[in-house]
Design an enzyme around this catalytic site. Structure first.
Site, PDB file in Angstrom:
ATOM      1  N   GLY A  25      68.450  -9.236   3.712  1.00  0.00           N
ATOM      2  CA  GLY A  25      67.109  -8.808   3.348  1.00  0.00           C
ATOM      3  C   GLY A  25      66.220  -9.941   2.853  1.00  0.00           C
ATOM      4  O   GLY A  25      66.698 -10.925   2.296  1.00  0.00           O
ATOM      5  N   GLU A  26      64.908  -9.798   3.070  1.00  0.00           N
ATOM      6  CA  GLU A  26      63.887 -10.776   2.655  1.00  0.00           C
ATOM      7  C   GLU A  26      64.171 -12.180   3.182  1.00  0.00           C
ATOM      8  O   GLU A  26      64.005 -13.182   2.498  1.00  0.00           O
ATOM      9  CB  GLU A  26      63.722 -10.768   1.132  1.00  0.00           C
ATOM     10  CG  GLU A  26      63.204  -9.432   0.612  1.00  0.00           C
ATOM     11  CD  GLU A  26      62.659  -9.493  -0.802  1.00  0.00           C
ATOM     12  OE1 GLU A  26      62.356 -10.595  -1.289  1.00  0.00           O
ATOM     13  OE2 GLU A  26      62.533  -8.431  -1.409  1.00  0.00           O
ATOM     14  N   GLY A  27      64.624 -12.215   4.435  1.00  0.00           N
ATOM     15  CA  GLY A  27      64.938 -13.490   5.083  1.00  0.00           C
ATOM     16  C   GLY A  27      66.435 -13.704   5.153  1.00  0.00           C
ATOM     17  O   GLY A  27      67.083 -13.887   4.120  1.00  0.00           O
TER      18      GLY A  27
END
Length: 597
Positions: free
Chosen positions: A412-414
């Protein structure tokens, strides 16, 4: 120039425009790649101002009382839902709008204070911490940072109390870590009064329960056939908003409402454009800097829970007439969890302080924090799982849930692999540009070029021969500080050698990038730990404490981190990369997993 080279140049140009358009101050991480120790970014260790600390303590006391009484993480996991009563309680305490200005009903907390609150929630329930992160850290963060006064007045009062909820919608089938590949279209109407949005988003946390979504879509660039990403404020009551899947079944963080939705000719008023038209990626990446910082706080909280669980079981469980804590292999795991938890908290605090101080360009540090803390938490959970043995596998203990919940963090988030390459490539750009000045001047000499090349060469030589000073105040830390300085010089030398050896092909050499990024992350983590120890020793001395705090876990982290850094750098020249690539290529071309007979 062939099509492959053209595509490469296009990708480089896009990255340059996105990442290097603003001021390029020499921050801490970029300084490491150039052989510098930018001490004023990391020392002295940051502390929350006394006035805000009192207010934070009150919030934490109220929060702990509420969580102890009303938060049942196991039930949230079983029901795959966070009860509205929990959301309302968090709203009453102020958790859902901590950093919002008081004029909109928030607490006006700093990012450091916000991280302490997220850490507390992260100790208890990953679903709830992800929900808060999605709502506040990225959901309404874009509105706080880029919204007009009118937009803030309209949306924030209900969002900060939790009466309404927010979400951040970037991910699509072709856009995730590759944020620039957003395909959702936003076409301006003929009268210019609104934009017409079409496309789908998926894996969006809070999508089904949000009243306001920050949506990324492509808008035309005037005067060309190109498009650029723009951020929009979208509400689910707009005609054409279709929830395709309200709660997508998943392995962990089951309490979060992760959804998939479509926009079918949705008319969004021009007043709902968030930030400048065509600058949506800047909005997204800035917001993710904040989200990755609280991500680190949530992981820190979970790591501290791992330590508490490990200690409790090691002291109570007996085997072979001994407690588990008497066995060295168990001690090794507990020590490692303690060391990592200390480092995770230090790294989160320092990074949050960059935001609070208004420093520029900390994207590298937030990426490092996200990768480091999510990888360390995964190892912490694995260690405590092993200490508990077979009992950890059953649902009457929280460990199997923690294991499932933690796995998404590395995605998540990259995705961590993408961020790892990002860290290496952005970090190497500074010394790489200096080498380019030298090379270009050699190929095409000019008076201006000679001046620039001389300055670049002088900078590279100085960084290679000089050991950076790490200015700790505590005498007992001087040896660690000197060792860190020597490792920074060694790292800079290794980066220079890699750039000279590989030149442009290094853009595709991810195994080399990984070692460079890992070394940089450990250098940053070690610096944060050293700064924290130094700060705690100095603080104890100022308060008249004759006994120095116990820093055995922190000392262990520095020792192990320094050893890892040396290993990463040695691996740049002593590795099995060719064999790895050959084995993978064999599998990929055969279409099946071949094994030796």
């Amino acid at each position: 120039m062939n099509k492959l080279d053209e595509q490469r140049q296009k990708e480089i140009q896009q990255a340059e425009e996105l990442l290097f358009a603003g001021p390029q101050a020499l921050g801490f991480a970029k300084g490491l790649f150039q052989g510098h120790f930018v001490s004023d970014w990391v020392m002295p260790y940051p502390r929350i101002p006394e006035a805000q600390q009192g207010e934070l303590d009150q919030v934490l006391t109220e929060l702990r009382k509420f969580l102890n009484a009303d938060l049942d993480a196991a039930e949230i996991d079983r029901q795959a839902d966070i009860p509205r009563s929990v959301i309302d309680g968090l709203g009453r305490i102020g958790v859902l709008g901590l950093t919002a200005p008081k004029e909109y009903g928030g607490h006006g907390f700093s990012q450091m204070a916000n991280c302490k609150v997220l850490e507390e929630i992260g100790r208890r329930c990953a679903s709830t911490s992800v929900f808060v992160n999605a709502h506040h850290s990225i959901g309404i963060r874009a509105l706080l940072l880029f919204g007009t006064h009118e937009q803030k007045q309209k949306w924030l009062p209900k969002l900060v109390t939790g009466e309404q909820l927010g979400a951040f919608a970037l991910t699509e089938r072709e856009a995730g870590s590759d944020a620039a590949n957003v395909q959702m279209q936003a076409r301006p109407s003929e009268d210019g009064a609104h934009f017409i949005l079409n496309g789908e988003k998926r894996y969006i946390t809070n999508a089904a329960i949000a009243h306001e979504l920050t949506v990324m879509a492509r808008t035309p660039v005037p005067g060309s056939d190109k498009t650029a990403v723009t951020a929009f404020l979208v509400t689910p009551d707009m005609p054409g908003f279709e929830m395709l899947e309200a709660r997508m079944p998943k392995t962990g963080i089951k309490g979060t409402a992760t959804g998939r939705f479509a926009l079918r000719d949705v008319k969004v008023p021009k007043e709902n454009v968030l930030g400048p038209i065509g600058k949506g990626l800047k909005v997204a990446l800035t917001v993710l800097d904040f989200g990755r910082t609280t991500f680190g706080a949530c992981c820190t909280g979970a790591a501290k829970t791992c330590l508490e669980l490990a200690i409790a079981h090691a002291n109570s469980r007996r085997q072979f007439n001994k407690t588990l804590g008497e066995f060295e292999l168990v001690k090794k795991k507990i020590a490692r969890i303690a060391a990592d938890a200390y480092a995770m908290e230090a790294m989160t605090t320092v990074t949050a302080a960059f935001i609070d101080r208004g420093l520029e360009d900390y994207m590298l540090e937030t990426a490092m924090l996200k990768v480091f803390t999510t990888e360390r938490l995964w190892e912490c959970i694995n260690d405590v799982f092993q200490i508990y043995g077979g009992s950890a596998y059953f649902t009457d203990l929280p460990l199997e849930r923690m294991l499932r919940d933690a796995r998404i963090n590395q995605i998540g988030e990259g995705a961590n692999e993408v961020l790892t390459s990002f860290i290496a490539l952005v970090g190497m750009r500074g010394p790489g540009m200096e080498f380019k000045e030298i090379y270009d001047t050699m190929m095409k000499p000019s008076r201006d070029g000679m001046s620039k090349a001389w300055a670049a060469g002088k900078s590279r030589l100085s960084a290679t021969v000089r050991v950076p000073d790490v200015p700790v105040q505590s005498e007992q830390l001087r040896a660690h500080a000197r060792q860190l300085g020597r490792l920074i010089r060694h790292f800079n030398f290794a980066v220079n050698r890699a750039l000279i050896t590989y030149r442009e092909p290094i853009l595709d050499m991810q195994l080399v990038q990984e070692r460079i990024a890992n070394a940089a992350m450990d250098l940053f983590a070690s610096t944060c730990v050293l700064s924290r120890i130094d700060g705690e020793i100095q603080f104890a001395g100022r308060n008249g404490n004759s006994v120095s705090p116990d820093h055995s876990a922190a000392d262990l982290f520095l020792r192990q981190s320094f050893r890892r850094i040396r290993g990463f750098l040695a691996g740049l020249t002593d590795n099995d990369d060719k064999a790895v690539i050959a084995a993978a290529k064999s599998c990929l071309t055969s279409g099946s997993a071949k094994t030796a007979a």
